[in-house]
Design an enzyme around this catalytic site. Structure first.
Site, short mmCIF file in Angstrom:
data_model
loop_
_atom_site.label_atom_id
_atom_site.label_comp_id
_atom_site.label_asym_id
_atom_site.label_seq_id
_atom_site.Cartn_x
_atom_site.Cartn_y
_atom_site.Cartn_z
N GLY A 203 0.79 -1.23 0.00
CA GLY A 203 0.00 0.00 0.00
C GLY A 203 0.83 1.28 0.00
N CYS A 206 1.59 2.36 3.55
CA CYS A 206 1.82 1.21 4.41
C CYS A 206 3.31 1.10 4.70
CB CYS A 206 1.36 0.00 3.62
SG CYS A 206 2.00 -1.51 4.22
P1 5GP Z 1 -3.06 1.79 -1.91
O1 5GP Z 1 -4.13 1.66 -2.94
O2 5GP Z 1 -3.11 3.09 -1.19
O3 5GP Z 1 -1.70 1.48 -2.46
O4 5GP Z 1 -3.34 0.64 -0.84
C1 5GP Z 1 -4.54 0.54 -0.13
C2 5GP Z 1 -4.45 -0.61 0.84
O5 5GP Z 1 -3.39 -0.41 1.79
C3 5GP Z 1 -5.67 -0.77 1.74
O6 5GP Z 1 -6.76 -1.34 1.08
C4 5GP Z 1 -5.12 -1.62 2.85
O7 5GP Z 1 -5.11 -2.98 2.52
C5 5GP Z 1 -3.68 -1.16 2.97
N1 5GP Z 1 -3.48 -0.27 4.13
C6 5GP Z 1 -4.21 0.79 4.51
N2 5GP Z 1 -3.71 1.38 5.62
C7 5GP Z 1 -2.63 0.66 5.95
C8 5GP Z 1 -1.70 0.74 7.02
O8 5GP Z 1 -1.72 1.64 7.87
N3 5GP Z 1 -0.74 -0.22 7.06
C9 5GP Z 1 -0.70 -1.24 6.14
N4 5GP Z 1 0.23 -2.16 6.27
N5 5GP Z 1 -1.53 -1.31 5.10
C10 5GP Z 1 -2.50 -0.39 5.02
#
Ligand code: 5GP
Length: 393
Positions: A203, A206
């Site tokens: 993410g 993340c």
């Molecule tokens: P993005 O589309 O922003 O790359 O990823 C979204 C995903 O990141 C979310 O659906 C969720 O699975 C993950 N995510 C959201 N918040 C966090 C966080 O604080 N830590 C981690 N490890 N993953 C997150």
């Protein structure tokens, strides 16, 4: 200790090879997909025979839509976002932090889109289940999708929760995650999940991989989990790591049934975040004649941002849980993303990109994209020479 030697891939490691095709224009590409879910059993008694036996008809409310999902994150998984995206048959997993009343009011409406394109998200604590039960009892069949979401989908407690939910709520479509391997995808589907959410650490906000060293390159995770799920009649969501429409297309091309987006849908009006305006002095000088003198001032540029953070970040923990518990560290970051106005334009850009991918790959429908795809491994996906000097599209 053991080392797996095969190379695992991320979206940035591949491109999709173009193919000869008969498609005239990207307008002809059908991005909608229809799914029936493996474990969900929406039996409804619709009539009673003279001998008193109910005629039970399977009232399948098949899924049909554009299989992109908004993530259950603050600033993304909001009611406003869900209603806007549902207009284009795009799905939203709501944030976990809405109250029972807010959720009941939302689902208990005459809008069938809220049933068909929105999931309530929960964790696996007893209070999560109690909250779910309350909402479910008050909204009945209007609540069709539940997203049981934990950072680490490998615990036996998580699997047991999925299986309990399956037994207690046969008429719910269960989304469960997150995992990154075929065997755990299969286990969750056999436990009762209909759709498995795939992604650990990719993410945009993340920091799990930095904090723990755990993860799995996302494109390989998607390909392997999709293969495992499809073998059993299940489905998967590629969750996290998409940074541009091309990545969304690669996720579908790798076999994802749905693609979930956080960062790409952040910064919009529908997310409800506060818009922060910042002023930057540039190097550009403005000359102004004042009397017989010339005054020079620096041009000031205004930029608008919205705060966005991971749901395991310190910001999220401060906002929702009164701070980080003393035994855990933050696994998310807090960032400022450019304010982007209404989400409709961003959605159009994403869908336009994926449509174009289908025409290059020779797929008339999104459904055919994975079959039509040959990935080529690459060392560079695009030319970034003018990335910092870009002033428009
Ligand atoms: P993005 O589309 O922003 O790359 O990823 C979204 C995903 O990141 C979310 O659906 C969720 O699975 C993950 N995510 C959201 N918040 C966090 C966080 O604080 N830590 C981690 N490890 N993953 C997150």
């Amino acid at each position: 200790m053991r080392i797996e030697e095969d190379l695992k891939l991320d979206y940035k490691d591949v491109l999709i090879r173009p193919k000869r095709s008969t498609l005239g224009s990207r307008k002809e590409v059908d991005l909608e997909r229809g799914f029936t879910f493996r474990n969900y059993r929406p039996y409804v008694a619709t009539d009673v025979l003279p001998d008193g036996y109910p005629v039970v008809q399977e009232q399948y409310r098949h899924y049909r839509g554009t299989p992109i999902m908004a993530a259950n994150m603050d600033g993304v998984g909001t009611f406003e976002m869900a209603d806007k995206l549902a207009e284009g048959k795009i799905f939203t997993c709501l944030v976990k932090t809405y109250s029972i009343n807010e959720l009941v009011n939302y689902f208990d409406s005459d809008m069938p889109e809220r049933t068909d394109y929105v999931a309530m998200s929960i964790g696996i604590t007893d209070s999560d289940h109690a909250k779910f039960r309350d909402v479910y009892e008050q909204t009945g069949s209007r609540l069709k999708y539940v997203c049981i979401d934990v950072a680490n989908g490998y615990s036996s407690r998580f699997r047991d929760t999925v299986s309990e939910f399956r037994m207690m709520y046969p008429n719910l479509v269960i989304i469960a995650g997150n995992v990154v391997t075929g065997e755990m995808t299969e286990e969750l589907i056999l436990a009762g999940a209909d759709i498995v959410k795939v992604g650990i650490g990719p993410g945009s906000v993340c920091t799990t991989r930095i904090q723990t060293g755990v993860g799995y390159p996302q494109l390989s995770a998607v390909m392997e989990c999709a293969d495992a799920a499809h073998g059993l009649g299940g489905h998967i969501i590629a969750d996290g790591g998409c940074t541009c429409p091309g990545d969304v297309a690669k996720a579908f091309a790798g076999g994802a049934d749905f693609v979930m987006l956080g960062g790409m849908l952040a910064g919009h009006d529908e997310g409800g975040g506060e818009v922060i305006t910042k002023y930057y002095q540039t190097n550009e000088l403005i000359r102004e004649d004042v009397g017989d003198q010339t005054k020079e001032t620096r041009q000031v540029e205004e930029k608008k941002y919205v705060q966005f953070y991971g749901m395991s970040s310190e910001s999220a923990n401060d906002k929702h849980f009164g701070g980080l518990k003393d035994y855990r560290s933050s696994e998310g970051r807090t960032v400022l993303v450019p304010y982007r106005g209404e989400v409709a334009r961003t959605v159009q850009e994403i869908l336009g990109g994926v449509r174009s991918t289908c025409t290059y790959a020779g797929a008339l429908k999104l459904k055919q994209l994975a079959k039509c795809t040959t990935f080529v491994r690459c060392t560079q996906t695009h030319n970034a020479v003018y990335e910092k000097s870009t002033i428009g599209n």
